[in-house]
Design an enzyme around this catalytic site. Sequence first.
Site, PDB file in Angstrom:
ATOM      1  N   HIS A 152      -4.136  46.596  -9.203  1.00 36.47           N
ATOM      2  CA  HIS A 152      -3.308  47.537  -8.437  1.00 36.47           C
ATOM      3  C   HIS A 152      -2.172  46.779  -7.759  1.00 36.47           C
ATOM      4  O   HIS A 152      -2.370  45.684  -7.228  1.00 36.47           O
ATOM      5  CB  HIS A 152      -4.147  48.307  -7.414  1.00 36.47           C
ATOM      6  N   GLU A 198      -4.599  52.113  -4.878  1.00 32.88           N
ATOM      7  CA  GLU A 198      -6.011  51.726  -4.789  1.00 32.88           C
ATOM      8  C   GLU A 198      -6.465  51.586  -3.345  1.00 32.88           C
ATOM      9  O   GLU A 198      -7.593  51.960  -3.002  1.00 32.88           O
ATOM     10  CB  GLU A 198      -6.219  50.404  -5.533  1.00 32.88           C
TER      11      GLU A 198
END
EC number: 3.4.-.-
Length: 957
Positions: A152, A198
Amino acid sequence: MARYNPFSFTPGPVVFFTTVIYVGLFAALLVTHLTVPDYPSDPPAGINLTEAWADLEHITRRFHPYNSHANDHVREYLLSRIQGIVATKHLDGSQVEIIDDLTSNATFSSGATSVYFEGTNIIVAIRGSEDDEPFNSTDRRPNNGGVLVNAHYDSVSSGYGATDDGVGVVTVLQLLSYFTESHNWPKRTIILLLNNGEEDFLNGAKAFMRNPISRVPHTFVNLEGAGAGGRATLFRSTDTEVTRFYSKSKYPFGTVVSGDGFKKGLIRSETDYRVFHSDLGLRGLDIAFMEPRARYHTVEDSTRETSMNSLWHMLSAALASTSGLAAVTGEEFSGSESLDNGRVNAGRGSDGVWFDLFGRVFVVFQLHTLFALCVTLLVVAPITLIGLTFGLSKADKNYLLARKAFVYSSDDDNPVQLYGWRGFFRFPIIFISATAVVVALAYLLVRFNAFIIYSSPFAVWSMMLSAWFFVAWFFSRGADAMRPSALQRMYALIWLFIGSFVLLTIVTVFVNNYQVVAGYPALFYFAVVFVAIMLSYLELFFAPTKSAYARHFEHDANSRRNSDSASRPLTGSTTAARSDDRPVADDDATEITSLLRGDRRGFTRYGSRRDSASEGGEDQAQGSQRLDLGNVYPGEQEWSGKLPSWIWIIQLLLLAPLVIVLVGQVALLLTSALYQTPSDGNSPLFIYLAIAALSVLLLAPTGPFIHRFTYHVPTFLFLVCLGTVIYNLVAFPFSRDHRLKVYFVQRVNCETGANTVSLTGLDSYVQRIVGELPSAQDQPLNCTTPDVATRKELKTCEWEGLPAKVVPNAAGAAPFGNETNTGRWLEYSIHKGNRSNKATMLVVGLNTRACRIVFDSPISGLAVTGAVSDPRFKPVGAAGSREVRLWHREFGQPWNVGLTWDAEEHAKLSGRVVCLWSDANTGSIPAFDEVQHYLPVWAIPSKISDGLVEGFKRFEI
């Protein structure tokens, strides 16, 4: 003169070999755990570490959470880098496809929270050489599946995200460069995912599930970070079959204990692994940095605190794992039937057990193998020892628990004393005493300096290890000096066998019933103890038979009946026989016998039946045999002189190395994972008790040999213990290198303009920190228990802070203070339909793309305009939702939210509309800047929630 045996069971060899083994293996474990292998000067073709480091520096220049403008800049940079890599390889869209996903969104719920999220993921698909199906086909996909590699690119609002997850992001870029080399081209399709969001709720991975290409991969490699450098560990794995591919890494690192820690909630944070495995159905690996946790989610998660060695460690592990998974062309990761629940059928793997050995070798086997070995050992080991006991008895050499032997018959009123009981209860008493001391030290630390573990974990370890060893030696050596016993080593092994048998039984139950395999070291522990005690049983076959020993005693007694030395005990203070000093039958000392009792003798023994027979029975004397009893260790039973003096070193080599390596690895991993979690609200007592228990397990193998130690090593360890106890009790628990993490948030009432700044942290310390902030001085502090469920052990202190400036003027884009314009920060309107339990709410926040609606009573239905239904996701949980989190990919855009509630239970629906601001790069949050500037050097701020600033307004429908 007797020849010196360097392997005999005497103090010199015992001290030397035991010390060398323990010190050497402890040092090797520490070097493996604390250092990172050097990156190669000539990496594989397609890998450029200098380029990767430059990428890492670029994307970590500023905080870049999802709800920040810097996040958009990072995204633009990553897209340009991906396009540049593909362009230099002269690849077309049929080989590599770049998906700039600005359309996928997801609506889902977790507990009492609902989420609507608009994704901004970047996806790159490298078509496998043996895969011909179109990437985005929903009905035609590679039969054997592909491989997903995920990282991420968003950071938290309080950290630069170098290891969380910058290293993972640049690893993905390097994998793109590597696998698009013609000689590295994968057989299976590889999906490279750079997801956004995330940190806030695993939102990016959820949005990826909405993209059709998410159905292509069947396996995954997730790259994460929960520290700032060091080695990247295998956090967890779905199954044995996938884990075997990680074992191909040159520097594997990790143990299944961390996976069980996630299962049982000891590790509170989550990663995208959960979405890919639990929600999407893929099988794969979670590779992540794990320490130091004090730098996690702070400004110290930066390139300055990590290294190119750490980058290479993660990259090499990801490269080996992905290469192996992408080379599988069979059906290992494909189920036989398609699933109708939207999940990928990646087949079913077997639960596994795995651990590394010194960061070089990786051991992987299946859970059912562990269970089978456990059950087999639990059955075979006792039966074997029972058989050996029977064999010793048949051979008349079973001295275990033997009190006496008879020359003529069992009704002989003056038998020969064997002292087989001596030392039997010694080890459990010593073990319990030493263990009680280290447990008491754990409680002592919690009482007087509970958080010293935060900065000084190895001082705590040194205290526990030295305390246990010294106490165990003190009592063991004292008991041996008063009543030596040749069976002390064997009895200690018997008690170790009993203890490890119980431990393995518990582990076996957990393996079978709960699939918890973190206790795998117990299998090896029990196995080596079993072999060691079996050697002690076999060792007794070298002893003389009890009857022969008794006859030897009788012969010597006849020959020296009138000796003046009739009061010496039947133990060997020299190698000469002392068979004339038979104690009476009731002189058989045990562990509960007074240490001051002497060898009481009376004249009655000289009028016994044996004396009469000896004086008048010349035939019996002539039939008796004199035995060569060998070299008896001073003070021990004479019958032990012929026992091999070198068996002990084989037992030590069996017991110590494997226990040290396996238990020591678990100890270091648990220490790294837990020692800085008290700042999150975890109990320090659990950590200290865990260290105490592991210290006992590490040092218990010295129990059979510790009575041979001279005072030198124990005295040194006593001084170490004394010094570390004093240090651990008086030292300040935090430092510049181990900063206490405190959690920041500023809440603004947009209707009144009132603002409250709060810091959440350890009680008493957070008050000291707030007291050093200029804005908090001369203000009353309101310190309460935080409303965050996972931080109930902490305290939240609030005060009126510096005004936030998160919304610029429309004209000049200059910031303004919250005292006049906070009413414009967020707006909402409510349209109520004809039905009493339905309403539509329009919510918009300026200069933000994250808002929430928090309800005083739960809603039962949710519909956001633009949301796409997905049978895999439920917008509202079974018990309703008390909070709706809204995420937009554009700043300042409205959400149109349809709400339904139970009008019978709640005639009105009320709550708060909250908008979040997370961009701390521009000076728009002076209160956060103040905290960073004036915090003491031993503390550091982090975010407590998605936003650094929360503005809210009340509503009622």
